[in-house]
Design an enzyme around this catalytic site. Structure first.
Site, mmCIF file in Angstrom:
data_model
loop_
_atom_site.group_PDB
_atom_site.id
_atom_site.type_symbol
_atom_site.label_atom_id
_atom_site.label_comp_id
_atom_site.label_asym_id
_atom_site.label_seq_id
_atom_site.Cartn_x
_atom_site.Cartn_y
_atom_site.Cartn_z
ATOM 1 N N ASP A 1 -5.418 39.912 27.715
ATOM 2 C CA ASP A 1 -6.130 38.645 27.498
ATOM 3 C C ASP A 1 -6.784 38.148 28.790
ATOM 4 O O ASP A 1 -7.662 37.275 28.741
ATOM 5 C CB ASP A 1 -5.131 37.568 27.048
ATOM 6 C CG ASP A 1 -5.221 37.257 25.563
ATOM 7 O OD1 ASP A 1 -6.299 37.464 24.984
ATOM 8 O OD2 ASP A 1 -4.210 36.795 25.008
ATOM 9 N N LYS B 1 -6.485 41.303 14.533
ATOM 10 C CA LYS B 1 -6.324 42.121 15.745
ATOM 11 C C LYS B 1 -5.466 43.349 15.438
ATOM 12 O O LYS B 1 -5.803 44.471 15.810
ATOM 13 C CB LYS B 1 -5.671 41.279 16.857
ATOM 14 C CG LYS B 1 -6.605 40.206 17.425
ATOM 15 C CD LYS B 1 -5.876 39.183 18.281
ATOM 16 C CE LYS B 1 -6.855 38.100 18.764
ATOM 17 N NZ LYS B 1 -6.209 36.992 19.483
ATOM 18 N N GLN C 1 -0.354 35.046 21.080
ATOM 19 C CA GLN C 1 -1.409 34.225 20.493
ATOM 20 C C GLN C 1 -1.215 32.751 20.860
ATOM 21 O O GLN C 1 -0.122 32.210 20.785
ATOM 22 C CB GLN C 1 -1.410 34.411 18.962
ATOM 23 C CG GLN C 1 -2.549 33.728 18.247
ATOM 24 C CD GLN C 1 -3.924 34.323 18.561
ATOM 25 O OE1 GLN C 1 -4.053 35.499 18.894
ATOM 26 N NE2 GLN C 1 -4.948 33.505 18.482
HETATM 27 N N1 GUN Z 1 -6.286 31.768 20.810
HETATM 28 C C1 GUN Z 1 -7.615 31.609 20.682
HETATM 29 N N2 GUN Z 1 -8.274 32.590 21.332
HETATM 30 C C2 GUN Z 1 -7.334 33.377 21.892
HETATM 31 C C3 GUN Z 1 -7.396 34.552 22.688
HETATM 32 O O1 GUN Z 1 -8.450 35.078 23.044
HETATM 33 N N3 GUN Z 1 -6.193 35.082 23.035
HETATM 34 C C4 GUN Z 1 -5.012 34.517 22.679
HETATM 35 N N4 GUN Z 1 -3.893 35.098 23.104
HETATM 36 N N5 GUN Z 1 -4.929 33.434 21.966
HETATM 37 C C5 GUN Z 1 -6.083 32.866 21.563
#
Ligand code: GUN
Length: 300
Positions: A122, A55, A99
């Site tokens: 998110d 990311k 995350q």
């Molecule tokens: N863990 C797995 N997928 C995601 C996501 O889309 N966002 C976040 N913050 N954590 C994740």
């Protein structure tokens, strides 16, 4: 779809989204704005570390200001909340992501609720969840379901009137996916069934699907007995399984037995290279949207 084959190339379609996002980043530059994303990683879950790095790297490549904040697994709750408060009031940051999963001493819901809804790219904050449930378009929609809609749009899958079966009910994928497919509009109006670990006669239900979305988190869980011929299959699973012949000692597999299902379906996403790249693409799209909204340019 790539070269007449029924494999949905998420990597290539994500690049199309990135190109659009980059144009929006450049348009913001004219206003003296650089979209800023903060990605917070707590602990050292190896898969999370890779996602966060991807990311961060992709955001930098597209011209975002990208901040990666790494905290130890025993980071006190107060410290994380202080950091989130500072990011909430930092005008250089338009999107904040923590995350998942978090170490067990941290409450995910409490952490998500501490992010300003306007920066919750998110789409997990209760305000954004409510907006999605109510059909309001001024919130943020979770990135994985949004990426899946984009894939369906790409292959011109006729969502309205179709029977979509979502297997999994997580707050990250299953629930928001079902809500999106139910919404009114050209990428909604589906008949939606949500199945999960307690569902009886799963195969009888999934075999009714025109669109089957597997978001279970169990390697190779669904096979040809679960899929109707001609269905579109979206595999959200990213599972590590031990493989002594692989360079890292593991390989990634989805929730669907790809080799078995690919020959009978209309289209299928591979793992890796299907849904995963789309999730990052939609995260950056959400972040540029957050930056546009912050300067009053936002589309909803
Ligand atoms: N863990 C797995 N997928 C995601 C996501 O889309 N966002 C976040 N913050 N954590 C994740």
């Amino acid at each position: 779809m790539s070269s007449g084959v029924n494999i949905l190339d998420g990597k290539a379609i994500a690049e199309e989204v990135h190109a659009e996002t980059q144009r929006r980043v450049e348009a913001l530059e004219v206003h003296g704005i650089r979209p800023g994303l903060a990605v917070v990683l707590v602990g050292d879950n190896p898969a999370s570390r890779i996602y966060v790095e991807n990311k961060h790297r992709t955001a930098s490549r597209l011209g975002f200001f990208s901040r990666k904040i790494e905290l130890p697994a025993d980071c006190p709750k107060e410290q994380l909340h202080e950091i989130l408060n500072a990011l909430n009031s930092d005008s250089a940051i338009h999107g904040i992501l923590v995350q998942s999963p978090l170490p067990s001493h941290l409450d995910e819901e409490e952490v998500v609720a501490a992010i300003s809804p306007e920066k919750d790219v998110d789409g997990f904050h209760p305000v954004n969840v409510a907006k999605l449930a109510l059909g309001h378009s001024d919130g943020f929609v979770p990135c994985t379901p949004l990426g899946i809609l984009r894939l369906l749009q790409h292959i011109r899958f006729p969502v309205p009137g179709s029977h979509a079966v979502v297997v999994g009910r997580s707050r990250i994928v299953g629930k928001p996916m079902a809500l999106l497919l139910l919404q009114r509009g050209p990428l909604g109006n589906a008949t939606v069934t949500v199945a999960h670990s307690q569902t009886r006669n799963l195969a009888a239900i999934t075999r009714q699907a025109d669109l089957l979305i597997a978001a279970i988190g169990q390697p190779n869980f669904l096979g040809s007995e679960h899929v109707r011929e001609g269905a579109v299959v979206i595999d959200v699973g990213i599972n590590r399984i031990a493989d002594a012949s692989a360079p890292r000692g593991y390989r990634l597999v989805g929730d669907v037995r790809f080799e078995e299902v690919a020959p009978i379906c209309r289209a299928i996403t591979p793992v890796p290279g299907g849904v995963g790249p789309m999730t990052i693409a939609m995260l950056l799209q959400n972040t540029v949207l957050a930056a546009e909204r912050a300067v009053g340019l936002g589309r909803s």
